[in-house]
Design an enzyme around this catalytic site. Structure first.
Site, PDB file in Angstrom:
ATOM      1  N   TYR A 168      -3.517  76.210 -13.445  1.00 31.78           N
ATOM      2  CA  TYR A 168      -4.435  77.569 -13.654  1.00 31.78           C
ATOM      3  C   TYR A 168      -5.194  77.716 -12.252  1.00 31.78           C
ATOM      4  O   TYR A 168      -5.229  78.700 -11.643  1.00 31.78           O
ATOM      5  CB  TYR A 168      -5.161  77.300 -14.729  1.00 31.78           C
ATOM      6  N   LYS A 172      -5.393  80.571  -9.317  1.00 32.91           N
ATOM      7  CA  LYS A 172      -6.631  81.224  -8.938  1.00 32.91           C
ATOM      8  C   LYS A 172      -6.874  80.948  -7.430  1.00 32.91           C
ATOM      9  O   LYS A 172      -7.347  82.089  -6.730  1.00 32.91           O
ATOM     10  CB  LYS A 172      -7.585  80.771  -9.976  1.00 32.91           C
TER      11      LYS A 172
HETATM   12  N1  LIG Z   1     -13.949  82.287 -19.796  1.00 32.13           N
HETATM   13  C1  LIG Z   1     -14.316  81.571 -18.682  1.00 32.13           C
HETATM   14  O1  LIG Z   1     -15.205  80.407 -18.546  1.00 32.13           O
HETATM   15  C2  LIG Z   1     -13.715  81.635 -17.685  1.00 32.13           C
HETATM   16  C3  LIG Z   1     -14.106  80.982 -16.216  1.00 32.13           C
HETATM   17  C4  LIG Z   1     -13.594  81.317 -15.043  1.00 32.13           C
HETATM   18  C5  LIG Z   1     -12.564  82.234 -15.119  1.00 32.13           C
HETATM   19  N2  LIG Z   1     -12.506  83.015 -16.081  1.00 32.13           N
HETATM   20  C6  LIG Z   1     -11.393  84.125 -15.630  1.00 32.13           C
HETATM   21  O2  LIG Z   1     -12.060  85.550 -16.232  1.00 32.13           O
HETATM   22  C7  LIG Z   1     -11.119  86.096 -16.549  1.00 32.13           C
HETATM   23  C8  LIG Z   1     -11.128  86.444 -18.315  1.00 32.13           C
HETATM   24  O3  LIG Z   1     -11.103  85.321 -18.935  1.00 32.13           O
HETATM   25  P1  LIG Z   1     -11.291  85.159 -20.334  1.00 32.13           P
HETATM   26  O4  LIG Z   1     -12.092  84.017 -20.677  1.00 32.13           O
HETATM   27  O5  LIG Z   1     -11.821  86.489 -21.043  1.00 32.13           O
HETATM   28  O6  LIG Z   1      -9.715  85.029 -20.865  1.00 32.13           O
HETATM   29  P2  LIG Z   1      -8.851  85.621 -22.310  1.00 32.13           P
HETATM   30  O7  LIG Z   1     -10.000  85.601 -23.263  1.00 32.13           O
HETATM   31  O8  LIG Z   1      -7.923  84.448 -22.394  1.00 32.13           O
HETATM   32  O9  LIG Z   1      -8.410  86.897 -21.980  1.00 32.13           O
HETATM   33  C9  LIG Z   1      -7.404  86.970 -20.937  1.00 32.13           C
HETATM   34  C10 LIG Z   1      -7.099  88.566 -20.942  1.00 32.13           C
HETATM   35  O10 LIG Z   1      -6.013  88.739 -20.004  1.00 32.13           O
HETATM   36  C11 LIG Z   1      -4.959  89.408 -20.645  1.00 32.13           C
HETATM   37  N3  LIG Z   1      -3.714  89.054 -20.229  1.00 32.13           N
HETATM   38  C12 LIG Z   1      -3.187  87.940 -20.128  1.00 32.13           C
HETATM   39  N4  LIG Z   1      -1.959  88.017 -19.641  1.00 32.13           N
HETATM   40  C13 LIG Z   1      -1.694  89.101 -19.390  1.00 32.13           C
HETATM   41  C14 LIG Z   1      -0.543  89.940 -18.828  1.00 32.13           C
HETATM   42  N5  LIG Z   1       0.555  89.208 -18.661  1.00 32.13           N
HETATM   43  N6  LIG Z   1      -0.661  91.109 -18.681  1.00 32.13           N
HETATM   44  C15 LIG Z   1      -1.866  91.995 -19.149  1.00 32.13           C
HETATM   45  N7  LIG Z   1      -3.026  91.266 -19.725  1.00 32.13           N
HETATM   46  C16 LIG Z   1      -2.669  89.764 -19.803  1.00 32.13           C
HETATM   47  C17 LIG Z   1      -5.255  89.070 -22.462  1.00 32.13           C
HETATM   48  O11 LIG Z   1      -4.730  90.198 -23.160  1.00 32.13           O
HETATM   49  P3  LIG Z   1      -3.961  90.022 -24.384  1.00 32.13           P
HETATM   50  O12 LIG Z   1      -5.275  90.394 -25.555  1.00 32.13           O
HETATM   51  O13 LIG Z   1      -2.868  90.932 -24.461  1.00 32.13           O
HETATM   52  O14 LIG Z   1      -3.640  88.562 -24.576  1.00 32.13           O
HETATM   53  C18 LIG Z   1      -6.713  89.256 -22.307  1.00 32.13           C
HETATM   54  O15 LIG Z   1      -7.253  90.547 -22.413  1.00 32.13           O
HETATM   55  C19 LIG Z   1      -9.529  85.375 -16.441  1.00 32.13           C
HETATM   56  O16 LIG Z   1      -9.122  85.879 -15.000  1.00 32.13           O
HETATM   57  C20 LIG Z   1     -10.219  83.901 -16.257  1.00 32.13           C
HETATM   58  O17 LIG Z   1      -9.221  83.173 -15.357  1.00 32.13           O
HETATM   59  C21 LIG Z   1     -13.022  82.897 -17.287  1.00 32.13           C
END
Ligand SMILES: NC(=O)c1ccc[n+]([C@@H]2O[C@H](COP(=O)([O-])OP(=O)(O)OC[C@H]3O[C@@H](n4cnc5c(N)ncnc54)[C@H](OP(=O)(O)O)[C@@H]3O)[C@@H](O)[C@H]2O)c1
Length: 273
Positions: A168, A172
């Site tokens: 991951y 990134k």
């Molecule tokens: N949460 C944290 O603490 C955190 C920390 C650092 C960075 N981030 C970054 O923040 C962003 C959002 O994270 P999150 O925590 O909200 O993640 P999440 O809850 O796992 O949501 C991921 C999102 O990406 C979509 N997705 C995954 N694969 C895809 C694909 N092939 N095509 C289109 N859409 C796709 C998912 O859609 P589906 O609903 O269809 O699966 C969902 O809407 C990500 O880039 C993550 O790396 C998060």
């Protein structure tokens, strides 16, 4: 009428961006999702079917679907887009708490997961950027943001031994470079590309049941490294807190101040927690 397109708008941070940005009825907001029917229903049920939101369907690994999403966006906005937020990402439990050496015991699985991470989190976004570039170039704000992670910061990994989440983090880190390369090419045309980490956010992905003993050790090591890195760290923030902070940072950053291609946190600095 500023216009925004956000990928991964179905849930988590992407949904929070969709909700927060569409609170201002003068914003035109396009959410790009894999399951349009479910997200349309969520918009109807939870946001009263806000008329400034349009949900488009595209898996970011599907070039034809992304192309169609860019074409449909153009029809909605009249050929331009102010802000693109590349938020969608594969966030897999596979490597959440294991080190790369541990994952090497099953090379076939490691290869498959590596390819999935790179195809989604890197190549998918390269196609997204390229397909939306004509709209961004025709927009007023010209701001493109990749949602990154502090886990991709070399200093953090080196100083605090954050060995977990290796594939991951690699995807990134690669995406940070993609964003910098696009910045290098397009800043002369006034486009600001940045990578912003949203902080540690509770998006419901922190289920720690069913972890192996090695994974539990990885989780404990991660928490310990976070506490050492940021003694003030009290735990995850909410998606709402995170997106408000990230949008505030996007608002403040500019090419004039030298932010083109930068990798910053939701605090607008290199402090990740
Ligand atoms: N949460 C944290 O603490 C955190 C920390 C650092 C960075 N981030 C970054 O923040 C962003 C959002 O994270 P999150 O925590 O909200 O993640 P999440 O809850 O796992 O949501 C991921 C999102 O990406 C979509 N997705 C995954 N694969 C895809 C694909 N092939 N095509 C289109 N859409 C796709 C998912 O859609 P589906 O609903 O269809 O699966 C969902 O809407 C990500 O880039 C993550 O790396 C998060």
């Amino acid at each position: 009428m500023p216009s925004y397109a956000i990928t991964g708008a179905s849930r988590g941070l992407g949904w929070a961006f969709l909700e927060e940005i569409s609170n201002d009825s003068s914003n035109t907001v396009i959410g790009i999702v894999r399951d349009k029917t479910a997200t349309d229903k969520r918009v109807k049920d939870e946001l009263n079917g806000r008329p400034n939101i349009t949900i488009l369907q595209a898996d970011i690994t599907d070039y034809a679907a992304l192309k169609k999403a860019a074409e449909d966006t153009s029809k909605i906005t009249g050929g331009h887009l102010d802000y693109l937020i590349a938020n969608a990402a594969l966030v897999s439990k596979y490597d959440g708490y294991d080190g790369i050496g541990t994952l090497g015991s099953d090379p076939d699985q490691l290869t498959a997961q590596f390819n999935a991470y790179m195809t989604t989190n890197v190549l998918g976004n390269i196609h997204l950027y390229n397909l939306f570039m004509p709209l961004i170039l025709a927009g007023d704000a010209k701001k493109v943001t990749a949602i990154s992670t502090g886990m991709a910061d070399l200093d953090l990994v080196n100083e605090f031994a954050t060995y977990m989440g290796p594939l991951y983090a690699m995807s990134k880190a690669a995406m940070n470079m993609v964003t910098a390369k696009f910045s290098a090419q397009y800043k002369k045309e006034g486009v600001l590309f940045v990578s912003i980490s949203p902080g540690f956010v509770d998006t419901g992905n922190n289920d720690v049941s069913n972890l192996s003993p090695e994974q539990m050790e990885g989780l404990q090591a991660m928490v310990a490294s976070f506490q050492k890195y940021a003694p003030h760290f009290k735990g995850a923030i909410t998606p709402q807190e995170s997106v408000k902070a990230v949008l505030g940072v996007i608002d403040k950053l500019s090419l004039d101040q030298g932010h083109g291609g930068a990798f910053l946190s939701h605090l607008g600095t290199k402090q990740w927690l």
